[in-house]
Design a protein around this motif. Structure first.
Motif, PDB file in Angstrom:
ATOM      1  N   PHE A   1       0.975  -1.268  -0.030  1.00  0.00           N
ATOM      2  CA  PHE A   1       0.126   0.033  -0.009  1.00  0.00           C
ATOM      3  C   PHE A   1       0.724   1.098   0.058  1.00  0.00           C
ATOM      4  O   PHE A   1       0.730   2.210  -0.878  1.00  0.00           O
ATOM      5  N   TRP A   2       1.788   1.324   1.005  1.00  0.00           N
ATOM      6  CA  TRP A   2       2.599   2.517   1.030  1.00  0.00           C
ATOM      7  C   TRP A   2       3.671   2.780  -0.176  1.00  0.00           C
ATOM      8  O   TRP A   2       3.836   3.801  -0.382  1.00  0.00           O
ATOM      9  N   ILE A   3       3.801   1.587  -0.654  1.00  0.00           N
ATOM     10  CA  ILE A   3       5.078   1.679  -1.783  1.00  0.00           C
ATOM     11  C   ILE A   3       4.283   2.148  -3.176  1.00  0.00           C
ATOM     12  O   ILE A   3       4.712   3.052  -3.887  1.00  0.00           O
TER      13      ILE A   3
ATOM     14  N   LYS B   1       2.104   9.403  -5.577  1.00  0.00           N
ATOM     15  CA  LYS B   1       1.993  10.872  -5.056  1.00  0.00           C
ATOM     16  C   LYS B   1       3.542  11.467  -5.307  1.00  0.00           C
ATOM     17  O   LYS B   1       3.553  12.690  -5.124  1.00  0.00           O
ATOM     18  N   THR B   2       4.432  10.996  -6.275  1.00  0.00           N
ATOM     19  CA  THR B   2       5.739  11.444  -6.599  1.00  0.00           C
ATOM     20  C   THR B   2       5.388  12.175  -7.637  1.00  0.00           C
ATOM     21  O   THR B   2       5.082  11.686  -8.980  1.00  0.00           O
TER      22      THR B   2
ATOM     23  N   LEU C   1      11.671   6.748 -13.849  1.00  0.00           N
ATOM     24  CA  LEU C   1      11.048   6.067 -12.997  1.00  0.00           C
ATOM     25  C   LEU C   1       9.739   5.695 -12.911  1.00  0.00           C
ATOM     26  O   LEU C   1       9.327   4.743 -12.804  1.00  0.00           O
ATOM     27  N   LEU C   2       8.994   6.835 -13.098  1.00  0.00           N
ATOM     28  CA  LEU C   2       7.585   6.772 -13.027  1.00  0.00           C
ATOM     29  C   LEU C   2       7.122   6.189 -14.399  1.00  0.00           C
ATOM     30  O   LEU C   2       6.187   5.487 -14.351  1.00  0.00           O
TER      31      LEU C   2
ATOM     32  N   HIS D   1       8.492  11.742   4.420  1.00  0.00           N
ATOM     33  CA  HIS D   1       7.178  11.530   5.146  1.00  0.00           C
ATOM     34  C   HIS D   1       7.366  10.504   6.272  1.00  0.00           C
ATOM     35  O   HIS D   1       7.380   9.278   5.834  1.00  0.00           O
ATOM     36  N   GLU D   2       7.179  10.997   7.460  1.00  0.00           N
ATOM     37  CA  GLU D   2       7.521  10.142   8.704  1.00  0.00           C
ATOM     38  C   GLU D   2       6.625   9.083   8.844  1.00  0.00           C
ATOM     39  O   GLU D   2       6.815   7.862   9.078  1.00  0.00           O
ATOM     40  N   GLY D   3       5.233   9.392   8.620  1.00  0.00           N
ATOM     41  CA  GLY D   3       4.461   8.406   8.849  1.00  0.00           C
ATOM     42  C   GLY D   3       4.480   7.278   7.720  1.00  0.00           C
ATOM     43  O   GLY D   3       4.402   6.077   8.320  1.00  0.00           O
TER      44      GLY D   3
END
Length: 553
Positions: free
Chosen positions: A245-247, A253-254, A264-265, A307-309
């Motif tokens: 999910f976060w990857i 978001k990048t 890369l995208l 992004h710390e979270g």
């Protein structure tokens, strides 16, 4: 070097190298590795299924070690090489503050974990994909002859690894259309083509057998949503495990703020889109999309730093991933810990069961390009995969291995025999029988091609060419011919024996020549067949993969 690679980074790198070397030594081969080991026994610029990089790596590993490590040494080195290059791709001093997070991110990716010690085409594909992005970044920063030469050589190495590499190169070019007008970019392409020309010549010399198989000859089946498209989405989760999910969030978001990020995208989403579309035609295997791990690792780590979270969640769930993967890695060696019987379990045992009964005579495996090299690796005895009409062609179809067993006493092993002179059970409980054949004679390289198909097939006469590629005569009396009926997905429905005569009433097929043959279509209906081809049985063996398909009108 100390500025680029802090001590803690080198400690982590050394740990993963040691871990992979131990794993590579203690784990029995998987079937695909044995197949690529068989490649490396006869080095060439190409092989039936893949370009030759995987064989080169195994040949180099064998210089230093024997056994399993002699197959996997270079993969262990490329595994830490991939980690190192990904680290170099991240341009921010802040990365040194979160080195454990970097290694947790990479080590939590299941297939990136596995390809740190397994020797498969994806192992060099991952390394050279990372290196390609690094050389591309350098090229963007300082376009010139030197960087163009290096970029061209890396592109060639990428293509020598796996044909899927073309997608990486294509989407990078698509991300930066200005490359079309860049003379140094064209120099890089020219260098890559020159470096890749030995494989291109091999393809030409072998009738583009690899391209034809992957694009046209591979059998398929009707579309199934759950297995094809839904299975594709499950693969997207499997590639990253619990961190998926976060990857994916990091990638979405990048922003494409520079040409490298844009590349890369484009590679990440381009490959995802390509195989999503492919999922409506065939089942997409997980390793086909593995290459997205490289650009997404860079994007995800960059995003983690800001992004710390997300950083906390990827670290936490990544540790869970690693815990599961480490448990499975131990299970690769110690069978009771693995949830299912896997390919690394019991190979020495079933090979020993055969050799204890058959001794050192060659073994012919029906329809198993996987078992044949595994047997040869662990026994040292010659083996051969006899591929029939219900299987597929492979390296054994185009090399000279058939000659090693022809006219010799062999043990013929098959799961389809009702009984045999010997028997053995595989770790997954599949029962195999073996019968002795003396002498064994097969001519699986004979080729047939239907010349004409009359509009009305029932009872009508048709002609086909029969080509003998061998350097010796083949007796027609040893051959029986059949008409194979295939559906629209190229799956064989059945084979109907047919009586044939040669145009000149010959009894022998001269070496290196073709003869014209005639036969009658069966009077029975062709069961709505879409394709037909003529197949051959030699000396009572099951029908072979001899014919070129012809579509019925």
């Amino acid at each position: 070097m100390r500025n680029q690679f802090p001590k803690i980074f080198l400690y982590f790198l050394g740990f993963f190298l040691l871990l992979n070397l131990i794993q590579a030594t203690a784990t029995q081969l998987i079937f695909d590795e044995a197949y690529y080991w068989y490649y490396a026994k006869d080095l060439s610029w190409g092989y039936f299924d893949h370009p030759p990089m995987v064989a080169f790596l195994i040949a180099l590993s064998k210089v230093f070690f024997e056994g399993e490590l002699g197959v996997r040494l270079m993969s262990c080195i490329l595994g830490i090489g991939t980690m190192t290059v990904i680290w170099l791709l991240i341009d921010t001093p802040k990365k040194k503050e979160y080195i454990p997070h970097f290694f947790v991110l990479l080590a939590s990716m299941p297939l990136l974990h596995a390809y740190g010690f397994l020797t498969l085409p994806d192992t060099p594909l991952l390394f050279f994909t990372a290196l390609f992005f690094l050389t591309y970044r350098n090229f963007l920063g300082a376009p010139g002859v030197g960087n163009a030469l290096l970029l061209g050589l890396v592109m060639a190495a990428l293509m020598y690894s796996k044909y899927h590499a073309f997608l990486v190169i294509f989407f990078v070019i698509l991300s930066n259309p200005r490359l079309i007008r860049d003379r140094f970019a064209w120099l890089a392409v020219l260098v890559s083509l020159l470096a890749y020309s030995p494989h291109l010549w091999w393809l030409y010399d072998n009738r583009f057998v690899s391209v034809n198989y992957h694009l046209f000859e591979r059998p398929n089946r009707p579309y199934e949503f759950f297995d094809f498209t839904l299975g594709y989405f499950l693969n997207l989760i499997a590639v990253f495990g619990l961190t998926f999910f976060w990857i994916y969030k990091a990638a979405f978001k990048t922003p494409a703020k520079d040409l490298l990020t844009r590349a890369l995208l484009f590679v990440s989403f381009g490959i995802l889109l390509f195989f999503f579309i492919s999922s409506f035609q065939r089942r997409v295997q997980t390793q086909w999309i593995i290459v997205i791990c490289i650009p997404m690792a860079v994007l995800a780590y960059r995003y983690m730093l800001e992004h710390e979270g997300v950083r906390k969640w990827i670290f936490r769930m990544g540790l869970v991933n690693i815990g599961i993967l480490m448990f499975l890695r131990i299970g690769l060696v110690f069978e009771p810990l693995f949830p299912v019987v896997y390919e690394t379990h019991g190979n020495r045992t079933w090979v020993q069961k055969i050799t204890s009964q058959a001794g050192e005579i060659p073994v012919v495996f029906e329809n198993s390009y996987r078992m044949a090299p595994m047997f040869e690796f662990y026994s040292g005895n010659p083996s051969f995969s006899l591929n029939n009409a219900w299987y597929r062609e492979n390296q054994y179809s185009i090399d000279s291995s058939e000659a090693r067993v022809r006219n010799r006493r062999v043990l013929y092993v098959s799961r389809y025999l009702p009984k045999g002179d010997i028997s053995f059970t595989m770790p997954d409980s599949t029962l195999f029988y073996g019968i002795y054949i003396d002498p064994f004679r097969s001519y699986r390289k004979l080729r047939t091609e239907i010349v004409n198909i009359p509009k009305t097939t029932g009872g009508s006469r048709f002609s086909f060419e029969l080509r003998n590629p061998y350097d010796f005569e083949v007796p027609l009396a040893e051959l029986q011919f059949g008409l194979a009926l295939l559906d629209g997905y190229k799956q064989i429905q059945k084979v109907i024996p047919v009586e044939v005569i040669s145009e000149e009433h010959q009894t022998l097929i001269p070496p290196g020549e073709s003869i014209s043959m005639h036969a009658l279509f069966p009077k029975e209906p062709l069961d709505n067949a879409t394709f037909i081809k003529v197949v051959i049985s030699e000396n009572g063996l099951r029908w072979g993969l001899n014919g070129k398909r012809k579509e019925l009108e």
